[in-house]
Write a protein that holds these residues in place. Structure first.
Motif, PDB file in Angstrom:
ATOM      1  N   CYS A 143      -2.198  22.854   1.920  1.00  0.00           N
ATOM      2  CA  CYS A 143      -2.665  23.717   3.012  1.00  0.00           C
ATOM      3  C   CYS A 143      -4.181  23.603   3.175  1.00  0.00           C
ATOM      4  CB  CYS A 143      -2.254  25.159   2.754  1.00  0.00           C
ATOM      5  SG  CYS A 143      -0.463  25.427   2.767  1.00  0.00           S
ATOM      6  N   ASP A 144      -4.908  23.562   2.061  1.00  0.00           N
ATOM      7  CA  ASP A 144      -6.366  23.370   2.133  1.00  0.00           C
ATOM      8  C   ASP A 144      -6.701  22.018   2.755  1.00  0.00           C
ATOM      9  OD1 ASP A 144      -6.718  25.838   0.974  1.00  0.00           O
ATOM     10  OD2 ASP A 144      -7.581  25.084  -0.902  1.00  0.00           O
ATOM     11  N   HIS A 193      -9.095  13.757   1.506  1.00  0.00           N
ATOM     12  CA  HIS A 193      -8.913  15.085   2.082  1.00  0.00           C
ATOM     13  C   HIS A 193      -9.911  16.041   1.448  1.00  0.00           C
ATOM     14  CE1 HIS A 193      -4.915  13.711   3.495  1.00  0.00           C
ATOM     15  NE2 HIS A 193      -5.192  14.548   4.465  1.00  0.00           N
ATOM     16  N   GLY A 194     -10.567  16.812   2.289  1.00  0.00           N
ATOM     17  CA  GLY A 194     -11.532  17.799   1.824  1.00  0.00           C
ATOM     18  C   GLY A 194     -12.790  17.729   2.671  1.00  0.00           C
ATOM     19  N   VAL A 241       0.872  -1.172   0.000  1.00  0.00           N
ATOM     20  CA  VAL A 241       0.000   0.000   0.000  1.00  0.00           C
ATOM     21  C   VAL A 241       0.908   1.220   0.000  1.00  0.00           C
ATOM     22  CG1 VAL A 241      -1.748   1.269   1.297  1.00  0.00           C
ATOM     23  CG2 VAL A 241      -1.768  -1.240   1.273  1.00  0.00           C
ATOM     24  N   PRO A 242       0.737   2.087  -0.999  1.00  0.00           N
ATOM     25  CA  PRO A 242       1.625   3.248  -1.049  1.00  0.00           C
ATOM     26  C   PRO A 242       1.394   4.155   0.153  1.00  0.00           C
ATOM     27  CG  PRO A 242      -0.083   3.415  -2.729  1.00  0.00           C
ATOM     28  CD  PRO A 242      -0.231   2.080  -2.068  1.00  0.00           C
ATOM     29  N   THR A 243       2.467   4.643   0.700  1.00  0.00           N
ATOM     30  CA  THR A 243       2.383   5.591   1.807  1.00  0.00           C
ATOM     31  C   THR A 243       2.101   6.958   1.206  1.00  0.00           C
ATOM     32  OG1 THR A 243       4.029   4.312   2.992  1.00  0.00           O
ATOM     33  CG2 THR A 243       3.645   6.559   3.761  1.00  0.00           C
ATOM     34  N   PRO A 244       1.021   7.608   1.680  1.00  0.00           N
ATOM     35  CA  PRO A 244       0.741   8.923   1.112  1.00  0.00           C
ATOM     36  C   PRO A 244       1.868   9.898   1.417  1.00  0.00           C
ATOM     37  CG  PRO A 244      -0.811   8.394   2.887  1.00  0.00           C
ATOM     38  CD  PRO A 244       0.093   7.224   2.707  1.00  0.00           C
ATOM     39  N   ALA A 245       2.128  10.746   0.468  1.00  0.00           N
ATOM     40  CA  ALA A 245       3.166  11.752   0.653  1.00  0.00           C
ATOM     41  C   ALA A 245       2.731  12.711   1.760  1.00  0.00           C
ATOM     42  CB  ALA A 245       3.387  12.520  -0.645  1.00  0.00           C
ATOM     43  N   PRO A 246       3.660  13.168   2.568  1.00  0.00           N
ATOM     44  CA  PRO A 246       3.287  14.108   3.630  1.00  0.00           C
ATOM     45  C   PRO A 246       2.813  15.425   3.022  1.00  0.00           C
ATOM     46  CG  PRO A 246       5.668  13.865   3.511  1.00  0.00           C
ATOM     47  CD  PRO A 246       5.073  12.876   2.543  1.00  0.00           C
ATOM     48  N   LEU A 247       1.910  16.074   3.729  1.00  0.00           N
ATOM     49  CA  LEU A 247       1.414  17.371   3.271  1.00  0.00           C
ATOM     50  C   LEU A 247       2.474  18.425   3.562  1.00  0.00           C
ATOM     51  CD1 LEU A 247      -2.259  17.160   4.595  1.00  0.00           C
ATOM     52  CD2 LEU A 247      -1.423  16.682   2.286  1.00  0.00           C
ATOM     53  N   VAL A 248       2.702  19.298   2.578  1.00  0.00           N
ATOM     54  CA  VAL A 248       3.710  20.346   2.720  1.00  0.00           C
ATOM     55  C   VAL A 248       3.004  21.690   2.758  1.00  0.00           C
ATOM     56  CG1 VAL A 248       5.722  21.440   1.670  1.00  0.00           C
ATOM     57  CG2 VAL A 248       5.416  18.965   1.491  1.00  0.00           C
ATOM     58  N   CYS A 249       3.038  22.312   3.928  1.00  0.00           N
ATOM     59  CA  CYS A 249       2.398  23.613   4.104  1.00  0.00           C
ATOM     60  C   CYS A 249       3.109  24.324   5.247  1.00  0.00           C
ATOM     61  CB  CYS A 249       0.913  23.424   4.419  1.00  0.00           C
ATOM     62  SG  CYS A 249       0.028  24.984   4.652  1.00  0.00           S
ATOM     63  N   ASN A 250       3.941  25.298   4.898  1.00  0.00           N
ATOM     64  CA  ASN A 250       4.701  26.008   5.905  1.00  0.00           C
ATOM     65  C   ASN A 250       4.614  27.506   5.647  1.00  0.00           C
ATOM     66  OD1 ASN A 250       6.395  26.600   7.994  1.00  0.00           O
ATOM     67  ND2 ASN A 250       8.261  25.920   6.955  1.00  0.00           N
ATOM     68  N   PRO A 251       4.063  28.279   6.548  1.00  0.00           N
ATOM     69  CA  PRO A 251       3.534  27.920   7.847  1.00  0.00           C
ATOM     70  C   PRO A 251       2.191  27.200   7.725  1.00  0.00           C
ATOM     71  CG  PRO A 251       3.165  30.267   7.475  1.00  0.00           C
ATOM     72  CD  PRO A 251       3.963  29.753   6.304  1.00  0.00           C
ATOM     73  N   THR A 252       1.916  26.373   8.724  1.00  0.00           N
ATOM     74  CA  THR A 252       0.658  25.623   8.710  1.00  0.00           C
ATOM     75  C   THR A 252      -0.511  26.556   9.014  1.00  0.00           C
ATOM     76  OG1 THR A 252       0.910  25.016  11.021  1.00  0.00           O
ATOM     77  CG2 THR A 252       1.747  23.459   9.390  1.00  0.00           C
ATOM     78  N   PRO A 253      -1.692  26.227   8.467  1.00  0.00           N
ATOM     79  CA  PRO A 253      -2.845  27.108   8.669  1.00  0.00           C
ATOM     80  C   PRO A 253      -3.309  27.149  10.120  1.00  0.00           C
ATOM     81  CG  PRO A 253      -3.270  25.465   6.953  1.00  0.00           C
ATOM     82  CD  PRO A 253      -1.986  25.108   7.592  1.00  0.00           C
ATOM     83  N   PRO A 254      -3.736  28.330  10.557  1.00  0.00           N
ATOM     84  CA  PRO A 254      -4.341  28.444  11.879  1.00  0.00           C
ATOM     85  C   PRO A 254      -5.755  27.841  11.863  1.00  0.00           C
ATOM     86  CG  PRO A 254      -4.200  30.601  10.822  1.00  0.00           C
ATOM     87  CD  PRO A 254      -3.576  29.611   9.896  1.00  0.00           C
TER      88      PRO A 254
END
Length: 192
Positions: free
Chosen positions: A111-112, A125-126, A41-54
């Motif tokens: 980020c969304d 996601h969503g 099972v493919p490991t989902p790529a980590p989400l990249v969002c810097n800075p992370t949303p408040p």
């Protein structure tokens, strides 16, 4: 007695001879079936969002594509301007809230996804989409909604009614978890 013993030994010897010289087929061990190697099972790529949303302050829902009775709805998370977040990601630093990123920012999608979490009904996601308070479940050409097949941030709305896009209960919310779109007639192309 001696004759009986000789007969018994002769019979035993004959049985051994027959067994050794018989023409019965040799025992063949069955060929083992190849074991299927499980597909990783493919490991989902980590989400990249810097800075992370408040924390989420709300969800903006609008008509993305209008085909009369059938409309494609779009959703965008709005976040609180905590610690100058809006200015740090390119919006007016004095705003009370903003989107997670500008449309053309390469981190916008991730980020969304962070801001909204995962929809419980699809595992994507969503937002989770609702029609009149019930999860989108299709219904052919009847009024209602379907999840978009490729993008959880979109939904296919049919007819009139109240459509909602709601963030996961796993994400932090500052104000409102859901955004609403009320379509009162087929010719509406704006959410009210």
């Amino acid at each position: 007695m001696r004759i009986a013993a000789v007969l018994c030994l002769s019979a035993a010897a004959a049985a051994g001879f027959v067994r050794c010289g018989s023409s019965s087929p040799p025992t063949v061990n069955p060929t083992p079936f190849p074991t299927a190697t499980p597909t990783p099972v493919p490991t989902p790529a980590p989400l990249v969002c810097n800075p992370t949303p408040p924390p989420l302050i709300g969800v903006r829902v609008n008509v993305h594509i209008d085909q009369g009775y059938r409309k494609t709805l779009d959703s965008k998370p709005l976040v609180d301007n905590v610690d100058g977040y809006c200015g740090a990601v390119g919006f007016d630093p004095g705003q009370q809230f903003c989107f997670t990123r500008h449309e053309d920012d390469p981190q916008r999608g991730d980020c969304d996804r962070m801001a909204m979490g995962m929809a419980a009904d699809t595992g994507r996601h969503g937002p989770q989409w609702y029609y009149e308070g019930l999860p989108c479940a299709g219904g052919g050409d009847q009024p209602g909604c379907n999840n978009h097949p490729q993008n959880q941030f979109l939904a296919i709305a049919k007819g009139t009614g109240v459509f909602e896009a709601c963030a996961s209960h796993d994400v932090e919310v500052a104000q409102d978890r859901c955004g609403r779109c009320t379509i009162s007639q087929a010719s509406d192309n704006n959410c009210q």
